[in-house]
Design an enzyme around this catalytic site. Sequence first.
Site, PDB file in Angstrom:
ATOM      1  N   ARG A 124     -17.808 -54.072   7.603  1.00  0.00           N
ATOM      2  CA  ARG A 124     -16.828 -54.463   6.591  1.00  0.00           C
ATOM      3  C   ARG A 124     -16.384 -55.885   6.854  1.00  0.00           C
ATOM      4  O   ARG A 124     -15.991 -56.232   7.964  1.00  0.00           O
ATOM      5  CB  ARG A 124     -15.609 -53.536   6.607  1.00  0.00           C
ATOM      6  CG  ARG A 124     -15.923 -52.132   6.164  1.00  0.00           C
ATOM      7  CD  ARG A 124     -14.672 -51.274   6.152  1.00  0.00           C
ATOM      8  NE  ARG A 124     -15.012 -49.869   6.001  1.00  0.00           N
ATOM      9  CZ  ARG A 124     -14.163 -48.870   6.161  1.00  0.00           C
ATOM     10  NH1 ARG A 124     -12.896 -49.132   6.480  1.00  0.00           N
ATOM     11  NH2 ARG A 124     -14.548 -47.621   6.018  1.00  0.00           N
TER      12      ARG A 124
ATOM     13  N   THR B 251     -10.869 -40.531  16.786  1.00  0.00           N
ATOM     14  CA  THR B 251     -10.958 -40.845  15.363  1.00  0.00           C
ATOM     15  C   THR B 251     -12.393 -41.246  15.029  1.00  0.00           C
ATOM     16  O   THR B 251     -13.009 -42.023  15.742  1.00  0.00           O
ATOM     17  CB  THR B 251      -9.978 -41.977  15.015  1.00  0.00           C
ATOM     18  OG1 THR B 251      -8.649 -41.522  15.306  1.00  0.00           O
ATOM     19  CG2 THR B 251     -10.069 -42.369  13.558  1.00  0.00           C
TER      20      THR B 251
ATOM     21  N   ASP C 228     -13.482 -40.477  -0.285  1.00  0.00           N
ATOM     22  CA  ASP C 228     -13.492 -39.582   0.875  1.00  0.00           C
ATOM     23  C   ASP C 228     -12.094 -39.244   1.389  1.00  0.00           C
ATOM     24  O   ASP C 228     -11.944 -38.378   2.237  1.00  0.00           O
ATOM     25  CB  ASP C 228     -14.372 -40.134   2.009  1.00  0.00           C
ATOM     26  CG  ASP C 228     -13.880 -41.443   2.599  1.00  0.00           C
ATOM     27  OD1 ASP C 228     -12.927 -42.034   2.061  1.00  0.00           O
ATOM     28  OD2 ASP C 228     -14.474 -41.897   3.609  1.00  0.00           O
ATOM     29  N   ARG C 229     -11.060 -39.893   0.865  1.00  0.00           N
ATOM     30  CA  ARG C 229      -9.690 -39.587   1.290  1.00  0.00           C
ATOM     31  C   ARG C 229      -8.917 -38.941   0.148  1.00  0.00           C
ATOM     32  O   ARG C 229      -9.324 -39.006  -1.008  1.00  0.00           O
ATOM     33  CB  ARG C 229      -8.973 -40.865   1.739  1.00  0.00           C
ATOM     34  CG  ARG C 229      -9.648 -41.504   2.932  1.00  0.00           C
ATOM     35  CD  ARG C 229      -8.909 -42.735   3.414  1.00  0.00           C
ATOM     36  NE  ARG C 229      -9.677 -43.390   4.470  1.00  0.00           N
ATOM     37  CZ  ARG C 229      -9.168 -43.984   5.529  1.00  0.00           C
ATOM     38  NH1 ARG C 229      -7.862 -44.019   5.695  1.00  0.00           N
ATOM     39  NH2 ARG C 229      -9.938 -44.540   6.443  1.00  0.00           N
TER      40      ARG C 229
ATOM     41  N   ASP D 284      -9.314 -42.241  -2.795  1.00  0.00           N
ATOM     42  CA  ASP D 284      -9.375 -43.667  -2.455  1.00  0.00           C
ATOM     43  C   ASP D 284     -10.597 -44.347  -3.070  1.00  0.00           C
ATOM     44  O   ASP D 284     -11.270 -43.791  -3.935  1.00  0.00           O
ATOM     45  CB  ASP D 284      -9.366 -43.844  -0.942  1.00  0.00           C
ATOM     46  CG  ASP D 284     -10.648 -43.358  -0.284  1.00  0.00           C
ATOM     47  OD1 ASP D 284     -11.263 -42.413  -0.803  1.00  0.00           O
ATOM     48  OD2 ASP D 284     -11.041 -43.930   0.756  1.00  0.00           O
TER      49      ASP D 284
ATOM     50  N   ASP E 244     -13.706 -44.973  -2.173  1.00  0.00           N
ATOM     51  CA  ASP E 244     -15.027 -44.337  -2.164  1.00  0.00           C
ATOM     52  C   ASP E 244     -14.977 -42.818  -2.223  1.00  0.00           C
ATOM     53  O   ASP E 244     -15.998 -42.153  -2.062  1.00  0.00           O
ATOM     54  CB  ASP E 244     -15.834 -44.782  -0.946  1.00  0.00           C
ATOM     55  CG  ASP E 244     -15.232 -44.341   0.376  1.00  0.00           C
ATOM     56  OD1 ASP E 244     -13.991 -44.225   0.455  1.00  0.00           O
ATOM     57  OD2 ASP E 244     -15.984 -44.117   1.340  1.00  0.00           O
TER      58      ASP E 244
ATOM     59  N   SER F 202     -14.304 -48.576   1.735  1.00  0.00           N
ATOM     60  CA  SER F 202     -13.399 -47.435   1.711  1.00  0.00           C
ATOM     61  C   SER F 202     -12.126 -47.734   0.924  1.00  0.00           C
ATOM     62  O   SER F 202     -12.179 -48.061  -0.244  1.00  0.00           O
ATOM     63  CB  SER F 202     -13.083 -46.978   3.138  1.00  0.00           C
ATOM     64  OG  SER F 202     -12.374 -45.752   3.122  1.00  0.00           O
ATOM     65  N   HIS F 203     -10.984 -47.631   1.593  1.00  0.00           N
ATOM     66  CA  HIS F 203      -9.686 -47.779   0.937  1.00  0.00           C
ATOM     67  C   HIS F 203      -9.205 -49.220   0.903  1.00  0.00           C
ATOM     68  O   HIS F 203      -8.086 -49.489   0.461  1.00  0.00           O
ATOM     69  CB  HIS F 203      -8.655 -46.914   1.661  1.00  0.00           C
ATOM     70  CG  HIS F 203      -8.595 -47.210   3.135  1.00  0.00           C
ATOM     71  ND1 HIS F 203      -9.639 -46.930   3.988  1.00  0.00           N
ATOM     72  CD2 HIS F 203      -7.633 -47.787   3.896  1.00  0.00           C
ATOM     73  CE1 HIS F 203      -9.312 -47.313   5.218  1.00  0.00           C
ATOM     74  NE2 HIS F 203      -8.105 -47.836   5.184  1.00  0.00           N
TER      75      HIS F 203
ATOM     76  N   SER G 162      -5.293 -39.690   8.634  1.00  0.00           N
ATOM     77  CA  SER G 162      -5.477 -40.831   7.735  1.00  0.00           C
ATOM     78  C   SER G 162      -6.008 -40.385   6.376  1.00  0.00           C
ATOM     79  O   SER G 162      -6.860 -41.045   5.784  1.00  0.00           O
ATOM     80  CB  SER G 162      -6.400 -41.866   8.368  1.00  0.00           C
ATOM     81  OG  SER G 162      -7.611 -41.265   8.803  1.00  0.00           O
TER      82      SER G 162
ATOM     83  N   GLU H  95      -8.298 -35.595   9.524  1.00  0.00           N
ATOM     84  CA  GLU H  95      -7.647 -36.715  10.198  1.00  0.00           C
ATOM     85  C   GLU H  95      -6.345 -37.015   9.475  1.00  0.00           C
ATOM     86  O   GLU H  95      -6.249 -36.828   8.253  1.00  0.00           O
ATOM     87  CB  GLU H  95      -8.539 -37.966  10.136  1.00  0.00           C
ATOM     88  CG  GLU H  95      -9.862 -37.812  10.857  1.00  0.00           C
ATOM     89  CD  GLU H  95     -10.727 -39.063  10.784  1.00  0.00           C
ATOM     90  OE1 GLU H  95     -11.540 -39.251  11.691  1.00  0.00           O
ATOM     91  OE2 GLU H  95     -10.599 -39.837   9.816  1.00  0.00           O
TER      92      GLU H  95
ATOM     93  N   LYS I 227     -15.857 -36.855   5.200  1.00  0.00           N
ATOM     94  CA  LYS I 227     -14.599 -36.380   4.644  1.00  0.00           C
ATOM     95  C   LYS I 227     -14.731 -36.401   3.131  1.00  0.00           C
ATOM     96  O   LYS I 227     -15.533 -37.151   2.567  1.00  0.00           O
ATOM     97  CB  LYS I 227     -13.410 -37.184   5.156  1.00  0.00           C
ATOM     98  CG  LYS I 227     -13.542 -38.682   5.149  1.00  0.00           C
ATOM     99  CD  LYS I 227     -12.320 -39.304   5.818  1.00  0.00           C
ATOM    100  CE  LYS I 227     -12.471 -40.805   5.977  1.00  0.00           C
ATOM    101  NZ  LYS I 227     -12.841 -41.214   7.312  1.00  0.00           N
TER     102      LYS I 227
END
Length: 580
Positions: free
Chosen positions: A46, A371, A307-308, A303, A305, A138-139, A392, A390, A403
């Site tokens: 990233r 993590t 996964d959250r 989020d 992508d 991600s987020h 998060s 998690e 996730k």
Amino acid sequence: MGAGNSKGRGKAAKASAAMAAVAGLVVKNVPTKPYEGQKTGTSGLRKKTKEFVQENYLANWVQSLFSALGDEIKGQSLGLGGDGRYFGKEGAQIIIKLAAGNGFKKVVVGQNALMATPAASALIRRRKLYGGLIMSASHNPGGPENDFGIKFNYTGGEPAPERITDKIYGETTKVSVLNIADIPDVDLSKVGVTKFGDFEVEVVDPVEDYLATLKSVFDFDLLKGFLARKDFSLVFDAMHAVTGPYAKRILVEELGAPASCVKDGVPSPDFNGGHPDPNLTYAEELVKIMWSDPSPSFGAASDGDGDRNMILGHKFFVNPSDSVAIIAANAQACIPYFKGGLKGVARSMPTSGALDRVAADLNVPFFETPTGWKFFGNLMDAGKCSVCGEESFGTGGDHIREKDGIFAVLSWLSILASKNKDVPEGGQLVTVQDVSVAHWKKYGRNFFSRYDYEECASADANKMVDHLRSVIAAAKPGDKFGEFTLSAADDFEYTDPIDGSKASKQGLRFIFTDGSRIIFRLSGTGSSGATIRLYIEQYTSDPAKLLLDAQEALAPIIKVALEVSKLQEFTGRTSPTVIT
């Protein structure tokens, strides 16, 4: 140096000529030079988008991945997609040409280069692909001024293990030639197959395989009946990110919810200027909706992508640590996939101990890991873990190896549907808050909060960590920290029970005799500076305290955490960027 380079190029040219013969393609050997800093973690690479759009920056990393994987990629099929952020469509074309040039026989790519991270894992598993590339940060925010990322998921749909990510980094330091197939850009807007010699690109509906996987987990008829109730309503905030099309297809078209339940459902390259992180700070509009009178019965967000997740009831926030515990406690009764019972459960070390209590009650194995989703994947592959999470905002099951935000949403809807089976329409519905409070009454409540201090100067953050290490070195059981008595203080280490690998320096922990904990970690998921994460937890089984506000309940231990760390002194920060 020059001779070495030309020798390396000669080898690469011969190799790609051989691969070209297999694929029936012309492969160009494009000279390149390494970029510094392409260190790859579990979450991939990233960086700021400005770095990724530099000439050959993305291509270097992808070529390095393919070189690291070696001959085993030849003749294989590769998944590809992303979260819709800026540079994703251009990135997909680069990756397709490199895949062809390095010996893959096929790329399966999501329409318009879209593919949520959990959907990519499902695609790899259902279609038995060699692996997949996911373009996402991600987020993190997207757009020309913000972040881009890429990661590789392996044959089980799981994030690449360290043995691969370490090899990728090694290759990025010496990459000199890109093996690029001389083919035109593929039209990614239309589902279908395009062939170039023996190489083909299949553009697929990014929801299809994922939906099929979810149908093997949940009772869609039960959910459809529940969502048809006139006394139940929901809102799903896709945050202008990848889950918009998934929510529309699953919640609206499959389960019959009104189209209006999907908020901000069209993916935007910069997430409409927002921060696609489903928490109380960045999903502020959803929070306002759920705290209004009246509000929908159920609120959720995902989020960048997919996964959250964040779960909300009317004026009620479900802490992610509680969410995974509540899902685990109800899984066997409410989710068909788990009807035979759970094989085990796992949580990341900073996540609260709520799940531990469920595991003890159900008499199933429990694991506390560092993590990183890869640790859960090892347990799942060994048949030792069914549900994990998690703090998060990541929750998952062993149906895939990532996730999964929509999995968490459908899990909660399944719990609510099951609890309300015998409640007549217009009766007193069992709510999100009711489910949570009933859980606390049975197991007690682990008050939990996380303070994020984003984009701190790395040097200042490291000084604070060095200070904390010196405090830990001098600390001994029985020492007093404010009103709390120390049980243990350490830097968390983990030996994987499956492969024996060791992970050290995973978080600085102060554990107190009453079960309370203070944890400090530096996070590397941002693209600049360091994020200091402070985790605070305190347990109570006192019925009179179960409904206290978490910040109020945790105030004494938060004070101790800030004093012992000297966080303000080292960083100059008087308050966190985000409180969860």
